[in-house]
Design a protein around this motif. Structure first.
Motif, PDB file in Angstrom:
ATOM      1  N   ALA A  45      -0.213  32.031  20.031  1.00 41.67           N
ATOM      2  CA  ALA A  45       0.257  29.947  20.360  1.00 41.67           C
ATOM      3  C   ALA A  45      -0.146  29.223  19.952  1.00 41.67           C
ATOM      4  CB  ALA A  45       0.961  30.094  21.819  1.00 41.67           C
ATOM      5  N   SER A  46      -1.243  28.901  18.434  1.00 42.46           N
ATOM      6  CA  SER A  46      -2.216  28.573  18.459  1.00 42.46           C
ATOM      7  C   SER A  46      -2.525  28.128  16.695  1.00 42.46           C
ATOM      8  CB  SER A  46      -3.498  29.671  19.003  1.00 42.46           C
ATOM      9  OG  SER A  46      -4.677  29.055  18.261  1.00 42.46           O
ATOM     10  N   ALA A  47      -3.005  27.116  16.675  1.00 38.16           N
ATOM     11  CA  ALA A  47      -3.077  26.786  15.011  1.00 38.16           C
ATOM     12  C   ALA A  47      -4.299  27.022  14.719  1.00 38.16           C
ATOM     13  CB  ALA A  47      -3.020  25.100  14.703  1.00 38.16           C
ATOM     14  N   ARG A  78      -9.814  30.787  13.501  1.00 34.45           N
ATOM     15  CA  ARG A  78     -10.232  31.087  14.146  1.00 34.45           C
ATOM     16  C   ARG A  78      -9.481  31.918  14.504  1.00 34.45           C
ATOM     17  NH1 ARG A  78     -11.608  25.827  11.888  1.00 34.45           N
ATOM     18  NH2 ARG A  78     -10.509  25.235  14.762  1.00 34.45           N
ATOM     19  N   ARG A  79      -9.155  31.881  15.133  1.00 34.42           N
ATOM     20  CA  ARG A  79      -8.860  32.147  16.797  1.00 34.42           C
ATOM     21  C   ARG A  79      -7.592  33.656  15.669  1.00 34.42           C
ATOM     22  NH1 ARG A  79      -7.464  27.896  20.184  1.00 34.42           N
ATOM     23  NH2 ARG A  79      -9.271  28.205  21.090  1.00 34.42           N
ATOM     24  N   LEU A  80      -7.086  32.954  14.600  1.00 32.40           N
ATOM     25  CA  LEU A  80      -5.752  34.274  14.138  1.00 32.40           C
ATOM     26  C   LEU A  80      -7.013  35.533  13.121  1.00 32.40           C
ATOM     27  CD1 LEU A  80      -2.961  33.162  11.507  1.00 32.40           C
ATOM     28  CD2 LEU A  80      -5.393  34.572  10.803  1.00 32.40           C
ATOM     29  N   GLN A 118      -0.643  25.833  29.544  1.00 30.57           N
ATOM     30  CA  GLN A 118       0.390  25.674  29.068  1.00 30.57           C
ATOM     31  C   GLN A 118       1.204  25.382  27.491  1.00 30.57           C
ATOM     32  OE1 GLN A 118       2.752  23.675  31.030  1.00 30.57           O
ATOM     33  NE2 GLN A 118       0.874  24.019  32.924  1.00 30.57           N
ATOM     34  N   LYS A 119       0.081  25.961  27.015  1.00 27.78           N
ATOM     35  CA  LYS A 119       0.264  25.773  25.172  1.00 27.78           C
ATOM     36  C   LYS A 119       0.629  27.883  24.946  1.00 27.78           C
ATOM     37  CE  LYS A 119      -4.236  24.656  23.541  1.00 27.78           C
ATOM     38  NZ  LYS A 119      -5.370  24.785  22.700  1.00 27.78           N
ATOM     39  N   ALA A 120       0.489  28.288  26.005  1.00 28.92           N
ATOM     40  CA  ALA A 120       1.200  29.941  25.453  1.00 28.92           C
ATOM     41  C   ALA A 120       3.034  29.734  26.247  1.00 28.92           C
ATOM     42  CB  ALA A 120       0.411  30.901  26.495  1.00 28.92           C
ATOM     43  N   GLU A 171     -14.326  17.817  23.534  1.00 27.25           N
ATOM     44  CA  GLU A 171     -13.479  18.427  22.803  1.00 27.25           C
ATOM     45  C   GLU A 171     -13.354  18.218  20.971  1.00 27.25           C
ATOM     46  OE1 GLU A 171      -8.959  19.039  25.363  1.00 27.25           O
ATOM     47  OE2 GLU A 171      -9.852  16.996  25.923  1.00 27.25           O
ATOM     48  N   LYS A 172     -12.414  18.028  20.519  1.00 25.29           N
ATOM     49  CA  LYS A 172     -12.539  18.205  19.397  1.00 25.29           C
ATOM     50  C   LYS A 172     -12.607  16.726  18.933  1.00 25.29           C
ATOM     51  CE  LYS A 172      -8.218  19.944  18.681  1.00 25.29           C
ATOM     52  NZ  LYS A 172      -7.081  21.119  18.306  1.00 25.29           N
ATOM     53  N   PRO A 173     -13.538  15.804  18.153  1.00 24.63           N
ATOM     54  CA  PRO A 173     -13.484  14.525  17.989  1.00 24.63           C
ATOM     55  C   PRO A 173     -12.714  13.872  17.017  1.00 24.63           C
ATOM     56  CG  PRO A 173     -15.216  15.927  16.237  1.00 24.63           C
ATOM     57  CD  PRO A 173     -14.177  17.103  17.569  1.00 24.63           C
ATOM     58  N   VAL A 185     -17.605  31.500  21.576  1.00 17.91           N
ATOM     59  CA  VAL A 185     -17.795  29.811  20.581  1.00 17.91           C
ATOM     60  C   VAL A 185     -17.286  29.858  19.530  1.00 17.91           C
ATOM     61  CG1 VAL A 185     -19.436  28.332  20.145  1.00 17.91           C
ATOM     62  CG2 VAL A 185     -20.060  30.559  21.719  1.00 17.91           C
ATOM     63  N   VAL A 186     -16.148  30.488  18.838  1.00 11.24           N
ATOM     64  CA  VAL A 186     -15.879  30.586  18.185  1.00 11.24           C
ATOM     65  C   VAL A 186     -14.069  30.173  18.214  1.00 11.24           C
ATOM     66  CG1 VAL A 186     -15.613  31.426  15.359  1.00 11.24           C
ATOM     67  CG2 VAL A 186     -17.215  32.297  16.458  1.00 11.24           C
ATOM     68  N   GLY A 187     -14.485  30.328  19.504  1.00 12.87           N
ATOM     69  CA  GLY A 187     -12.740  30.428  19.915  1.00 12.87           C
ATOM     70  C   GLY A 187     -11.853  31.334  20.191  1.00 12.87           C
TER      71      GLY A 187
HETATM   72  C1  LIG Z   1     -17.582  25.441  19.739  1.00 13.94           C
HETATM   73  C2  LIG Z   1     -16.488  25.774  18.260  1.00 13.94           C
HETATM   74  C3  LIG Z   1     -15.328  25.300  18.081  1.00 13.94           C
HETATM   75  N1  LIG Z   1     -14.230  25.640  17.059  1.00 13.94           N
HETATM   76  C4  LIG Z   1     -13.113  25.918  17.319  1.00 13.94           C
HETATM   77  O1  LIG Z   1     -12.531  24.780  17.410  1.00 13.94           O
HETATM   78  C5  LIG Z   1     -11.431  24.651  17.799  1.00 13.94           C
HETATM   79  C6  LIG Z   1     -11.194  23.822  19.966  1.00 13.94           C
HETATM   80  O2  LIG Z   1      -9.823  23.930  20.264  1.00 13.94           O
HETATM   81  P1  LIG Z   1      -8.433  24.281  20.648  1.00 13.94           P
HETATM   82  O3  LIG Z   1      -7.316  23.080  20.912  1.00 13.94           O
HETATM   83  O4  LIG Z   1      -8.864  25.070  21.148  1.00 13.94           O
HETATM   84  O5  LIG Z   1      -7.956  24.450  19.461  1.00 13.94           O
HETATM   85  P2  LIG Z   1      -7.172  24.209  18.191  1.00 13.94           P
HETATM   86  O6  LIG Z   1      -7.870  24.443  16.850  1.00 13.94           O
HETATM   87  O7  LIG Z   1      -6.540  23.124  18.330  1.00 13.94           O
HETATM   88  O8  LIG Z   1      -5.339  25.021  17.882  1.00 13.94           O
HETATM   89  P3  LIG Z   1      -4.724  25.262  19.537  1.00 13.94           P
HETATM   90  O9  LIG Z   1      -4.947  26.220  19.467  1.00 13.94           O
HETATM   91  O10 LIG Z   1      -3.331  25.308  18.203  1.00 13.94           O
HETATM   92  O11 LIG Z   1      -4.748  24.451  20.210  1.00 13.94           O
HETATM   93  C7  LIG Z   1     -11.192  25.923  17.797  1.00 13.94           C
HETATM   94  O12 LIG Z   1      -9.941  25.903  17.017  1.00 13.94           O
HETATM   95  C8  LIG Z   1     -11.959  26.681  17.280  1.00 13.94           C
HETATM   96  O13 LIG Z   1     -12.124  27.738  17.012  1.00 13.94           O
HETATM   97  C9  LIG Z   1     -15.576  26.759  16.550  1.00 13.94           C
HETATM   98  O14 LIG Z   1     -14.573  27.084  14.972  1.00 13.94           O
HETATM   99  N2  LIG Z   1     -16.442  27.349  16.236  1.00 13.94           N
HETATM  100  C10 LIG Z   1     -17.469  26.155  17.076  1.00 13.94           C
HETATM  101  O15 LIG Z   1     -18.279  26.891  16.697  1.00 13.94           O
END
Ligand SMILES: Cc1cn([C@@H]2O[C@H](COP(=O)(O)OP(=O)(O)OP(=O)(O)O)[C@@H](O)[C@H]2O)c(=O)[nH]c1=O
Length: 693
Positions: A32-34, A37-39, A78-80, A113-115, A211-213
């Protein structure tokens, strides 16, 4: 379209390394993620899953959480849950497992979170400069069990992982250069440790992938608890919560726990083993759902591991479908509703004795295949309308704005954008859209590794060809004459019977594939002894260019038809590479340029046996002993059971055929070339290196 494929040995390795991943085979696992990196992290370990990005808006009130990780875990949950609830209604299928995750960065008591823009990225990165901070990823695994009465039981396993990261002192110049690279924008804390952001980091304590996600190691341990070690116990009771379809206000009921789901510790603490190394990474399990009362929390027998669990029940009633039609396949009853070609519901009785009910994974697989063409066409259409280019230039447009820019209807555009979100090509936030990383890197027409040209070729040429597949199979030859008026001799020449624009489109398609696959092919073997190479049928020179990049002492001559050589000038900046030169000619008729390595990429599979032998004899004639031949094609598995990409390519019924690596080896051996190495690259093309005996 190009599924990355594990080789047999990789698959075996994965099974040995983690039997849990293999236990998920055949289950409908949903991420449940866009986050690309997780993918990638999950795909790299061989997990097969669908991506259904969550629509949950990350707007929980942070001040309500005692600790930052609780916020990350709750957001992940909540996402899942949003996806687990949505799928039976919108996708008409119930997943077996839904995985949600949320990554946050914390420093000086702030959650980053994300900028939202460059200034926000600046604020975040400057607050991290010269300091140690924590990265938390909260993960929620929702395990869904369909019950006979069409209810779905949800079990939730949630945990988090913390990793500490220390940044070097960042100068203003460094900060802005990094921000202007664009990398910070879709990443928590405004950096990506896996890419340019790695240069800002002094040390990492704990799980890097966290860290990558995604904390892969902790995730596998949790899966292992779910699938390997837990035993059910009939005297266990857990609390389950009954949710209505819109599912906002749970009401508690008691039910038996589903076997094999670990239960929650009354303390909510974890005895999941910490990483055994000197890592300072901490592993924790959060408390169970707030609604689960301590009285129902049971320590699992026979194990000292305790994990959190709560169980929900979703009433998945068909009668609640808003359009009043019954569209779900009811696999818990003896009646399978089918939709006739005229759209009417056909009731087909199947008694238990006549036939067993179809398995969920079979229905899912067939569903995917039936819908495959719609997915391809949605991708083709979005690429043709330049949606990915537009959203790269102007991220965050809504459907009406996109419609206006691409000159299409608002209704149609909205459907297309939503379909693209469901396919993982776009992300949506508050009904605005932006590219996923996949779209940014592969679908933008001006991306370095753009597949835009190849997608256009699929839409223009292969799509119409495949609409005649039935006749192609009946007659056993290509149906190109039904698609283009003049009957072709071979695919490339055929393209040249058409307009210059068509020629350029075809060359662009080949150029895209060569650029994406080129590096994997060029670096597959040690070719340092070869100083001159000739890429036969090398089209725009993209593959040749990759060879010169990978082998600094090598120059490559591209040998192709005069019309190709002439037009290849358009594919700048390749011609700026003075180690790539072009010679015009026909490899069946003209003398081949001299070289000590010959490259044949995507040539042989399109040739008749007769032509293939003519070409191989000509190469053998000019090759001295020790000369090399590098062949690049999709290699079929030896039992011809895959990969689908190769076998589906064969259905275009060119004059040639698809072969396995051994079949190619035998062919080449008959012309004096001994196979030295074979490489399944996991890219679009595999490679084989042979030496003239
Ligand atoms: C610290 C760090 C974070 N990330 C990315 O930051 C997003 C976090 O945002 P999220 O809200 O957890 O996820 P999202 O990208 O919005 O996807 P979703 O799960 O659909 O909410 C994820 O992407 C992570 O990989 C990196 O790729 N490298 C790093 O070193």
């Amino acid at each position: 379209m190009f599924n990355s494929r594990l080789t047999l040995s990789d698959e075996k390795a994965t099974m040995v390394l983690n039997p849990v991943i293999s236990k998920l085979a055949g289950k409908l696992v949903v991420l449940a993620s866009a986050s690309p990196r997780r993918l990638e992290i999950l795909r790299n370990v061989g997990l097969r899953f669908e991506v259904v990005p969550s629509w949950f808006k990350e707007t929980l009130d942070k001040s309500l959480f005692k600790a930052p990780h609780e916020y990350a875990v709750e957001t992940a949950k909540q996402k899942a849950l949003e996806v687990a609830r949505r799928m039976p209604i919108k996708h008409l299928k119930t997943p077996d497992i839904v995985i949600g995750a949320d990554t946050i960065v914390t420093v000086d008591g702030m959650i980053l979170e994300k900028p939202v823009d460059k200034h926000d990225a600046y604020r975040m990165l400057s607050s991290l400069s010269g300091k140690e901070h924590s990265v938390y990823t909260g993960v929620a695994i929702v395990v869904c069990h369909e019950k006979e009465n069409e209810e779905v039981d949800y079990q939730l396993i949630q945990f988090y992982e913390e990793t500490k990261v220390k940044f070097a002192d960042l100068s203003e110049d460094m900060l802005w250069e990094y921000i202007n690279s664009g990398e910070p924008m879709d990443k928590a804390g405004g950096y990506g440790i896996q890419a340019l952001g790695g240069m800002l980091v002094e040390y990492v304590h704990g799980d890097f992938l966290n860290v990558v996600g995604f904390p892969l190691n902790h995730f596998c341990k949790q899966l292992s608890l779910i699938y390997n070690h837990c035993t059910s116990s009939s005297d266990q009771k857990s609390e389950s919560v009954h949710l209505s379809l819109n599912g906002t206000h749970p009401t508690s009921v008691l039910s038996q726990p589903t076997p094999n789901i670990p239960t929650q510790s009354s303390h909510g603490s974890s005895s999941i083993p910490k990483p055994s190394s000197a890592s300072s990474s901490q592993t924790h399990l959060t408390h169970c759902s707030p609604s689960a009362s301590p009285g129902h929390k049971v320590k699992r027998k026979g194990s000292d591991s305790e994990v959190s669990q709560s169980s929900w029940t979703l009433v998945n009633s068909l009668s609640k479908h808003t359009d009043g039609r019954e569209a779900k396949l009811r696999d818990s009853e003896n009646t399978l509703p089918l939709i006739s070609s005229s759209g009417q519901l056909i009731e087909h009785d199947v008694t238990e004795h006549e036939d067993s009910e179809p398995r969920k994974e079979d229905l899912r697989r067939i569903g995917e295949l039936i819908d495959g063409f719609k997915a391809s066409k949605a991708l083709f259409t979005a690429a043709r309308l330049r949606v990915f280019d537009l959203l790269h230039r102007m991220p965050g447009l809504d459907a009406a704005q996109v419609a206006q820019e691409v000159k299409a209807s608002v209704k149609g555009t909205e459907c297309l954008l939503e379909a693209c979100v469901s396919l993982g090509l776009l992300k949506s936030k508050e009904r605005t859209y932006e590219n996923t990383d996949l779209a940014t890197s592969l679908l933008r027409s001006d991306a370095c590794f753009s597949l835009h040209g190849y997608i256009q070729h699929c839409d223009d040429t292969l799509w119409p060809l495949f609409s005649h597949l039935e006749s192609a199979v009946e007659e056993g030859h290509s149906q190109r004459e039904k698609v283009v008026s003049n009957k072709p001799k071979d695919m490339l020449k055929d393209a040249f019977h058409n307009s210059q624009e068509a020629k350029l489109r075809f060359m662009n398609a080949m150029h895209c594939v060569a650029k994406v696959a080129g590096k994997s092919v060029a670096t597959a073997f040690d070719l340092s002894r070869y100083k001159t190479a000739c890429d036969l049928g090398g089209c725009t020179g993209a593959m040749a260019c990759e060879f010169t990049k990978a082998h600094p002492g090598m120059s490559v001559t591209v040998f192709d038809l005069p019309a190709v050589a002439e037009l290849s000038e358009r594919f700048h900046p390749l011609h700026s590479n003075n180690r790539v030169s072009f010679v015009a000619g026909d490899f069946f008729q003209d003398e081949l340029p001299k070289a000590d390595l010959y490259i044949l990429a995507r040539i042989l599979h399109d040739l008749t046996d007769e032509k293939l032998h003519i070409l191989l004899s000509k190469i053998a004639d000019v090759c001295k002993p020790g000369c090399g031949l590098l062949l690049s094609e999709i290699f079929l598995d030896e039992d011809r059971s895959g990969p689908s990409r190769g076998l589906l390519q064969a259905l275009s019924m060119s004059e040639g055929k698809q072969r396995s690596a051994t079949e190619y080896s035998v062919l080449l051996k008959s012309h004096g070339f001994i196979t030295a190495q074979i490489r399944h690259t996991d890219n679009l093309l595999d490679a084989m290196f042979c030496i003239k005996a």
